[in-house]
Design a protein around this motif. Sequence first.
Motif, PDB file in Angstrom:
ATOM      1  N   ASP A 104       0.751  -1.377  -0.157  1.00 51.19           N
ATOM      2  CA  ASP A 104      -0.161   0.054   0.141  1.00 51.19           C
ATOM      3  C   ASP A 104       1.042   1.203   0.026  1.00 51.19           C
ATOM      4  O   ASP A 104       0.469   2.177  -0.491  1.00 51.19           O
ATOM      5  CB  ASP A 104      -0.905   0.038   1.207  1.00 51.19           C
ATOM      6  N   SER A 105       2.158   1.280   0.475  1.00 52.80           N
ATOM      7  CA  SER A 105       2.928   2.258   0.474  1.00 52.80           C
ATOM      8  C   SER A 105       3.412   2.801  -0.736  1.00 52.80           C
ATOM      9  O   SER A 105       3.930   3.864  -0.977  1.00 52.80           O
ATOM     10  CB  SER A 105       4.030   2.197   1.828  1.00 52.80           C
ATOM     11  N   ASP A 106       3.559   1.812  -1.733  1.00 51.47           N
ATOM     12  CA  ASP A 106       4.033   2.088  -2.994  1.00 51.47           C
ATOM     13  C   ASP A 106       3.000   3.231  -3.532  1.00 51.47           C
ATOM     14  O   ASP A 106       1.867   3.254  -3.618  1.00 51.47           O
ATOM     15  CB  ASP A 106       3.936   0.799  -3.954  1.00 51.47           C
ATOM     16  N   ASP A 107       3.846   4.129  -4.518  1.00 53.21           N
ATOM     17  CA  ASP A 107       2.962   5.055  -5.258  1.00 53.21           C
ATOM     18  C   ASP A 107       2.248   4.300  -6.512  1.00 53.21           C
ATOM     19  O   ASP A 107       2.794   3.104  -6.531  1.00 53.21           O
ATOM     20  CB  ASP A 107       3.764   6.186  -5.787  1.00 53.21           C
ATOM     21  N   LYS A 139       3.421   0.381  -8.172  1.00 54.81           N
ATOM     22  CA  LYS A 139       2.439  -0.638  -8.001  1.00 54.81           C
ATOM     23  C   LYS A 139       1.933  -1.192  -9.439  1.00 54.81           C
ATOM     24  O   LYS A 139       2.263  -2.262  -9.530  1.00 54.81           O
ATOM     25  CB  LYS A 139       1.144  -0.038  -7.698  1.00 54.81           C
ATOM     26  N   PHE A 140       2.112  -0.266 -10.570  1.00 56.05           N
ATOM     27  CA  PHE A 140       1.808  -0.820 -11.832  1.00 56.05           C
ATOM     28  C   PHE A 140       2.799  -1.672 -12.301  1.00 56.05           C
ATOM     29  O   PHE A 140       2.782  -2.546 -12.948  1.00 56.05           O
ATOM     30  CB  PHE A 140       1.393   0.524 -12.798  1.00 56.05           C
ATOM     31  N   ARG A 141       4.212  -0.946 -12.166  1.00 51.84           N
ATOM     32  CA  ARG A 141       5.375  -1.890 -12.665  1.00 51.84           C
ATOM     33  C   ARG A 141       5.488  -3.173 -11.623  1.00 51.84           C
ATOM     34  O   ARG A 141       5.817  -4.236 -12.378  1.00 51.84           O
ATOM     35  CB  ARG A 141       6.605  -1.070 -12.156  1.00 51.84           C
ATOM     36  N   SER A 142       5.064  -3.250 -10.556  1.00 50.64           N
ATOM     37  CA  SER A 142       5.310  -4.418  -9.706  1.00 50.64           C
ATOM     38  C   SER A 142       4.205  -5.559 -10.252  1.00 50.64           C
ATOM     39  O   SER A 142       4.592  -6.605 -10.351  1.00 50.64           O
ATOM     40  CB  SER A 142       4.925  -4.297  -8.345  1.00 50.64           C
ATOM     41  N   ILE A 143       3.038  -5.142 -10.762  1.00 44.63           N
ATOM     42  CA  ILE A 143       1.950  -6.022 -11.156  1.00 44.63           C
ATOM     43  C   ILE A 143       2.580  -6.599 -12.564  1.00 44.63           C
ATOM     44  O   ILE A 143       2.535  -7.770 -12.614  1.00 44.63           O
ATOM     45  CB  ILE A 143       0.780  -5.012 -11.475  1.00 44.63           C
ATOM     46  N   ILE A 144       3.039  -5.757 -13.332  1.00 47.04           N
ATOM     47  CA  ILE A 144       3.643  -6.348 -14.609  1.00 47.04           C
ATOM     48  C   ILE A 144       4.701  -7.345 -14.457  1.00 47.04           C
ATOM     49  O   ILE A 144       4.828  -8.427 -15.075  1.00 47.04           O
ATOM     50  CB  ILE A 144       3.916  -5.385 -15.685  1.00 47.04           C
ATOM     51  N   GLU A 145       5.648  -6.823 -13.520  1.00 43.79           N
ATOM     52  CA  GLU A 145       6.791  -7.833 -13.150  1.00 43.79           C
ATOM     53  C   GLU A 145       6.264  -9.227 -12.620  1.00 43.79           C
ATOM     54  O   GLU A 145       7.086 -10.231 -13.040  1.00 43.79           O
ATOM     55  CB  GLU A 145       7.773  -7.124 -12.243  1.00 43.79           C
ATOM     56  N   GLN A 146       5.364  -9.267 -11.831  1.00 44.27           N
ATOM     57  CA  GLN A 146       4.952 -10.484 -10.983  1.00 44.27           C
ATOM     58  C   GLN A 146       4.129 -11.426 -12.146  1.00 44.27           C
ATOM     59  O   GLN A 146       4.357 -12.430 -12.176  1.00 44.27           O
ATOM     60  CB  GLN A 146       4.154 -10.232  -9.954  1.00 44.27           C
ATOM     61  N   VAL A 147       3.156 -10.662 -12.697  1.00 45.81           N
ATOM     62  CA  VAL A 147       2.239 -11.607 -13.613  1.00 45.81           C
ATOM     63  C   VAL A 147       2.758 -11.735 -15.010  1.00 45.81           C
ATOM     64  O   VAL A 147       2.723 -12.818 -15.722  1.00 45.81           O
ATOM     65  CB  VAL A 147       1.051 -10.630 -13.907  1.00 45.81           C
ATOM     66  N   ASP A 202      -8.095  -3.711 -10.358  1.00 50.10           N
ATOM     67  CA  ASP A 202      -8.266  -4.594  -9.674  1.00 50.10           C
ATOM     68  C   ASP A 202      -7.531  -4.824  -8.199  1.00 50.10           C
ATOM     69  O   ASP A 202      -7.877  -5.088  -7.368  1.00 50.10           O
ATOM     70  CB  ASP A 202      -8.672  -6.071 -10.566  1.00 50.10           C
ATOM     71  N   HIS A 203      -6.309  -4.838  -8.804  1.00 47.94           N
ATOM     72  CA  HIS A 203      -5.404  -5.240  -7.412  1.00 47.94           C
ATOM     73  C   HIS A 203      -4.607  -4.004  -7.092  1.00 47.94           C
ATOM     74  O   HIS A 203      -3.950  -4.090  -6.046  1.00 47.94           O
ATOM     75  CB  HIS A 203      -4.274  -6.431  -7.946  1.00 47.94           C
ATOM     76  N   GLY A 204      -4.549  -2.885  -7.852  1.00 51.05           N
ATOM     77  CA  GLY A 204      -3.674  -1.981  -7.400  1.00 51.05           C
ATOM     78  C   GLY A 204      -4.753  -0.827  -6.856  1.00 51.05           C
ATOM     79  O   GLY A 204      -4.258   0.320  -6.527  1.00 51.05           O
ATOM     80  N   GLY A 205      -5.856  -0.944  -6.919  1.00 49.90           N
ATOM     81  CA  GLY A 205      -6.781   0.065  -6.505  1.00 49.90           C
ATOM     82  C   GLY A 205      -6.682   1.237  -7.221  1.00 49.90           C
ATOM     83  O   GLY A 205      -7.282   2.367  -6.823  1.00 49.90           O
ATOM     84  N   MET A 206      -6.547   1.289  -8.448  1.00 45.74           N
ATOM     85  CA  MET A 206      -6.442   2.527  -9.239  1.00 45.74           C
ATOM     86  C   MET A 206      -7.593   2.996 -10.039  1.00 45.74           C
ATOM     87  O   MET A 206      -8.453   1.894 -10.349  1.00 45.74           O
ATOM     88  CB  MET A 206      -5.207   2.769 -10.406  1.00 45.74           C
ATOM     89  N   LYS A 207      -8.247   4.078 -10.200  1.00 46.13           N
ATOM     90  CA  LYS A 207      -9.380   4.515 -11.245  1.00 46.13           C
ATOM     91  C   LYS A 207      -8.762   4.145 -12.650  1.00 46.13           C
ATOM     92  O   LYS A 207      -7.654   4.404 -13.006  1.00 46.13           O
ATOM     93  CB  LYS A 207      -9.648   5.731 -11.049  1.00 46.13           C
ATOM     94  N   LYS A 208      -9.652   3.882 -13.610  1.00 44.87           N
ATOM     95  CA  LYS A 208      -9.392   3.644 -14.875  1.00 44.87           C
ATOM     96  C   LYS A 208      -8.709   4.624 -15.425  1.00 44.87           C
ATOM     97  O   LYS A 208      -7.474   4.511 -16.100  1.00 44.87           O
ATOM     98  CB  LYS A 208     -10.618   3.213 -15.622  1.00 44.87           C
ATOM     99  N   PRO A 209      -8.939   5.944 -15.283  1.00 40.64           N
ATOM    100  CA  PRO A 209      -8.157   7.025 -16.155  1.00 40.64           C
ATOM    101  C   PRO A 209      -6.685   7.051 -15.718  1.00 40.64           C
ATOM    102  O   PRO A 209      -5.712   7.202 -16.481  1.00 40.64           O
ATOM    103  CB  PRO A 209      -8.763   8.248 -15.731  1.00 40.64           C
TER     104      PRO A 209
END
Length: 451
Positions: free
Chosen positions: A374-377, A381-389, A406-413
């Motif tokens: 959660d502390s990541d900006d 978060k986006f980079r971490s998602i791509i690296e893991q998946v 879904d997993h980073g809690g970001m809004k679509k825009p």
Amino acid sequence: MADTEIRKRLELGAKEKIDGPFSNVIHGHPALDEMREKHPEAYIDMLKYRANGFEHEARKVAEEHGIEFRGWYRRYDAAEIDDFGDWFQDGDKPESETVSAADRMMSGLLDADGLEDIPDPEWLIKGWLTRDTLARINGEPNTGKSLVALDWAGCVGTGTLWHGCATEKGTVLYVIAEGVRGFKKRKRAWVKHHAKAMSGVLFYPEPIQVKKPDSPKAVDQWATLAEVCAKIKPVLIVLDTQSRVTVGVEENSNTEMGVIVARLEAMRRLTGACVLLAHHTPKGGEGGRGAGAMSGAINTEFQMVKKGRGLSSIMTLENTKEKDEEDGRKILLRFKVYNVGDEDPYDLDEPMTSVVLVHEEDDSAEDVIPVITDSDDNRSKFRSIIEQVWPVGRFTQAQACGLAQDHGGMKKPTAYRIWGHLVETEFIEPVPHATTGNPTEKYRIKRGAVG
């Protein structure tokens, strides 16, 4: 019927020069004839472990009685081996008091036609592992050796294809000689990935020493394991790792490792299994660490090499030695992360995860749960998602942005804006078309990209 009477009859047939098959000699003995007709499976097993040169007879009886013939292996029941310790020390069963060593050796001599009765190699995993062999997978620490060995064990135990290669289903014995606590998570990840229980695999979560103990009062663990194997009849025995099951043995000594080889070979003869060791390579080197006596005895050898760091690593598994088949087979593997528990005991704020190895071309993101802090900006978060998946896989903008929401809690825009930033900073790049070289709608992490 006395055991010595059976052995004498069978050995007589192996030594005498006769016309026609050995069955002409075997037949005519009332006790053997009765066993052949009323107890054909026991008769076949007797031929397997009591004499050489009788595969023709065994196959004939199996065909007559509709019995599946599953190879020509010397199998012993625990009660029939007088002294496991001596048997493994000498590399064979002690000689009968009624048969001289020379006669016993003569009974094993084969002419050119007799060689035809030696069975062809039987694939355990087609193209990779064969039964009745010694095999070893080498690699530096943390290169994925145990992940491959566990995957092989699970696929053989359940009869599951291994990366498209057929397996021969059978019991697997896995000796976890190090890293016991992490195996539970690895097993869970395997179960999730294959969507089935890991049946057919038996684990022993402690080291078992191959070397015969110096003290006559000490328990010979390898001999004890032999008794267990005679009962469970494994087709694959995994020893993970070689160094932890040969404690006190000088691995650079051909003399001391030669004794270890003799005991490993004895287990192979006993079970007809593939005996697989996981072993370390010299740092920065290739091949298994230690004496040539071991590497020379290995039938099939693999090298595991990892490039990259963390979840974006690429592992290369290569068959570097094969005595009976063509070597050089190679497969590229990568990590795939699974959530395997409610919480990580080392970090209660994060889910418990583990990995399996999948083919480098497998782009599937199904069931992969990225671990996000959660502390990541949002960019991190986006980079971490791509690296893991998709550490080496291919993905679309819609797939990546969907997971970011879904997993980073970001809004679509926000997700699509950060996507643009990752493209501009060349963290990701379009995958070129294989023929034209033009960019496609699929993306990948750019080689050498730094998050």
